[in-house]
Design a protein around this motif. Sequence first.
Motif, PDB file in Angstrom:
ATOM      1  N   ALA A 189       0.838  -1.209   0.000  1.00 34.85           N
ATOM      2  CA  ALA A 189       0.000   0.000   0.000  1.00 34.85           C
ATOM      3  C   ALA A 189       0.869   1.254   0.000  1.00 34.85           C
ATOM      4  O   ALA A 189       0.645   2.192   0.771  1.00 34.85           O
ATOM      5  CB  ALA A 189      -0.949  -0.005   1.197  1.00 34.85           C
ATOM      6  N   LEU A 190       1.847   1.266  -0.890  1.00 36.54           N
ATOM      7  CA  LEU A 190       2.778   2.383  -1.015  1.00 36.54           C
ATOM      8  C   LEU A 190       2.609   3.045  -2.372  1.00 36.54           C
ATOM      9  O   LEU A 190       2.229   2.408  -3.353  1.00 36.54           O
ATOM     10  CB  LEU A 190       4.222   1.891  -0.872  1.00 36.54           C
ATOM     11  CG  LEU A 190       4.627   1.275   0.465  1.00 36.54           C
ATOM     12  CD1 LEU A 190       5.979   0.602   0.329  1.00 36.54           C
ATOM     13  CD2 LEU A 190       4.655   2.325   1.568  1.00 36.54           C
ATOM     14  N   LYS A 191       2.969   4.326  -2.421  1.00 39.12           N
ATOM     15  CA  LYS A 191       2.975   5.045  -3.691  1.00 39.12           C
ATOM     16  C   LYS A 191       4.408   5.421  -4.005  1.00 39.12           C
ATOM     17  O   LYS A 191       5.038   6.191  -3.262  1.00 39.12           O
ATOM     18  CB  LYS A 191       2.099   6.292  -3.614  1.00 39.12           C
ATOM     19  CG  LYS A 191       2.023   7.045  -4.945  1.00 39.12           C
ATOM     20  CD  LYS A 191       1.085   8.229  -4.869  1.00 39.12           C
ATOM     21  CE  LYS A 191       1.002   8.943  -6.213  1.00 39.12           C
ATOM     22  NZ  LYS A 191       0.090  10.130  -6.152  1.00 39.12           N
ATOM     23  N   GLN A 192       4.941   4.883  -5.086  1.00 35.91           N
ATOM     24  CA  GLN A 192       6.316   5.170  -5.467  1.00 35.91           C
ATOM     25  C   GLN A 192       6.435   6.619  -5.906  1.00 35.91           C
ATOM     26  O   GLN A 192       5.648   7.121  -6.700  1.00 35.91           O
ATOM     27  CB  GLN A 192       6.746   4.228  -6.604  1.00 35.91           C
ATOM     28  CG  GLN A 192       8.220   4.287  -6.929  1.00 35.91           C
ATOM     29  CD  GLN A 192       8.649   3.165  -7.864  1.00 35.91           C
ATOM     30  OE1 GLN A 192       7.957   2.152  -7.984  1.00 35.91           O
ATOM     31  NE2 GLN A 192       9.788   3.337  -8.519  1.00 35.91           N
ATOM     32  N   SER A 193       7.449   7.314  -5.377  1.00 35.18           N
ATOM     33  CA  SER A 193       7.600   8.741  -5.669  1.00 35.18           C
ATOM     34  C   SER A 193       8.820   9.058  -6.528  1.00 35.18           C
ATOM     35  O   SER A 193       9.158  10.225  -6.727  1.00 35.18           O
ATOM     36  CB  SER A 193       7.693   9.526  -4.358  1.00 35.18           C
ATOM     37  OG  SER A 193       8.812   9.120  -3.594  1.00 35.18           O
ATOM     38  N   GLY A 194       9.476   8.026  -7.019  1.00 37.86           N
ATOM     39  CA  GLY A 194      10.649   8.224  -7.871  1.00 37.86           C
ATOM     40  C   GLY A 194      11.166   6.888  -8.333  1.00 37.86           C
ATOM     41  O   GLY A 194      10.712   5.832  -7.862  1.00 37.86           O
TER      42      GLY A 194
ATOM     43  N   THR B  87       9.293   6.449  -1.702  1.00 37.32           N
ATOM     44  CA  THR B  87       7.825   6.360  -1.681  1.00 37.32           C
ATOM     45  C   THR B  87       7.263   7.559  -0.945  1.00 37.32           C
ATOM     46  O   THR B  87       7.992   8.286  -0.250  1.00 37.32           O
ATOM     47  CB  THR B  87       7.335   5.070  -0.990  1.00 37.32           C
ATOM     48  OG1 THR B  87       7.455   5.205   0.444  1.00 37.32           O
ATOM     49  CG2 THR B  87       8.128   3.862  -1.454  1.00 37.32           C
ATOM     50  N   GLY B  88       5.962   7.731  -1.058  1.00 45.04           N
ATOM     51  CA  GLY B  88       5.300   8.822  -0.357  1.00 45.04           C
ATOM     52  C   GLY B  88       5.345   8.664   1.144  1.00 45.04           C
ATOM     53  O   GLY B  88       5.142   9.637   1.882  1.00 45.04           O
ATOM     54  N   SER B  89       5.635   7.458   1.617  1.00 38.78           N
ATOM     55  CA  SER B  89       5.727   7.197   3.061  1.00 38.78           C
ATOM     56  C   SER B  89       7.160   7.180   3.564  1.00 38.78           C
ATOM     57  O   SER B  89       7.409   6.825   4.712  1.00 38.78           O
ATOM     58  CB  SER B  89       5.067   5.844   3.379  1.00 38.78           C
ATOM     59  OG  SER B  89       3.726   5.820   2.960  1.00 38.78           O
ATOM     60  N   GLY B  90       8.097   7.564   2.709  1.00 40.45           N
ATOM     61  CA  GLY B  90       9.508   7.568   3.091  1.00 40.45           C
ATOM     62  C   GLY B  90      10.312   6.622   2.223  1.00 40.45           C
ATOM     63  O   GLY B  90       9.765   5.751   1.531  1.00 40.45           O
ATOM     64  N   ASP B  91      11.614   6.796   2.248  1.00 40.67           N
ATOM     65  CA  ASP B  91      12.492   5.953   1.439  1.00 40.67           C
ATOM     66  C   ASP B  91      12.654   4.582   2.087  1.00 40.67           C
ATOM     67  O   ASP B  91      12.777   4.466   3.321  1.00 40.67           O
ATOM     68  CB  ASP B  91      13.860   6.601   1.285  1.00 40.67           C
ATOM     69  CG  ASP B  91      13.807   7.846   0.403  1.00 40.67           C
ATOM     70  OD1 ASP B  91      12.705   8.182  -0.072  1.00 40.67           O
ATOM     71  OD2 ASP B  91      14.861   8.459   0.198  1.00 40.67           O
ATOM     72  N   LEU B  92      12.678   3.554   1.235  1.00 36.83           N
ATOM     73  CA  LEU B  92      12.781   2.178   1.714  1.00 36.83           C
ATOM     74  C   LEU B  92      13.910   1.449   1.002  1.00 36.83           C
ATOM     75  O   LEU B  92      14.295   1.799  -0.113  1.00 36.83           O
ATOM     76  CB  LEU B  92      11.470   1.436   1.476  1.00 36.83           C
ATOM     77  CG  LEU B  92      10.233   1.987   2.191  1.00 36.83           C
ATOM     78  CD1 LEU B  92       8.980   1.291   1.691  1.00 36.83           C
ATOM     79  CD2 LEU B  92      10.369   1.834   3.699  1.00 36.83           C
TER      80      LEU B  92
END
Length: 332
Positions: free
Chosen positions: A17-22, A36-41
């Motif tokens: 349930a993540l949204k990739q931001s790059g 991701t929108g929830s932080g880098d993983l």
Amino acid sequence: MDQPPRATFDAICESYALKQSGPARRISERVWHLPTGSGDLAVKLYTVEQHTRAHKEAAVLAHLATHGDARFRVQALQRTAAGEPAWTGFDGQAMLTRWETGQFRTYDTFTPSEWRALGASLAALHLSLDRLTLPTLDTIRARLTAIDADDIRRSLLDPLDRMPPEGDAALLRTYVDACLRMLDSHYPGSIDTFPADDPQHPIHNDYNQFNYLFDGALPPVILDWEAAIGAPREFEVVRCLNHLPLEAPELAAAFVRAYLQVRPLQPERIAWAVDAACLQHALKRWVVQGWLNDPPRFASHLHGAMNMVSTMLGARGRLIDFFSRCLDAGRP
């Protein structure tokens, strides 16, 4: 491992349930940096054949997350939206953790306070892992009893007859000879005096400079748990220090003293631990095979392995004496 298709990261993000931001950026053969929108993983990928490793590493991190002990730091495991510790997908598995920033450094740059933090960190990790039982866990005892000493000797000697012309033949011969002598010196003790009453709870099994991430705080973050096996704690303490007690005994003593302030070690196991840890250097056939396949690429590995073996060869008594004196000094 080849570059995974974009669909793999799409499926991973959907499962978590993540949204990739790059774009995902490759860090190593199997690790990717995923914004991701929830932080880098950090995304660690495993093949189908590495299924057991994937779930073992995720289980260890999930267990360590339940202990709020400031004496150790590990990556924070990210669970799937369904609460699973790892993702199973098209052609393998993935484990996601919070992205940690920092730098890797060589052991000869560590300060005394950093060695103390690493010693206390390892002891605290061992305390936590004393309470973890994994359903399927390889053990050091199983590995030791599976060793065929004659096969090891043959695998070390055979390459001497097929050395590539561009390689340093003299160095390889010296390395092979040192490994054979290490095998003769340490194999019997590693088998005959194994502490059979030890429950062999998990250890990191790769607790070294390549898995310490320094970010300005102590202790450093400890990475990469997929090599974890069951073993007596004395084995890991001896193995992770390698030749440091011979090269810089005051720094090695700082590590051991810090460990003993958190968790005890058994003096009667030290001789076995030295034998078992030193034996591992004689078993590194990957160094020889890698050098045979690509001498220029593996030259540094061969030189590093040679330095380690040459320093520890013939030092059994000195190593046992060092650890024994540390344990004696740490007794109340």
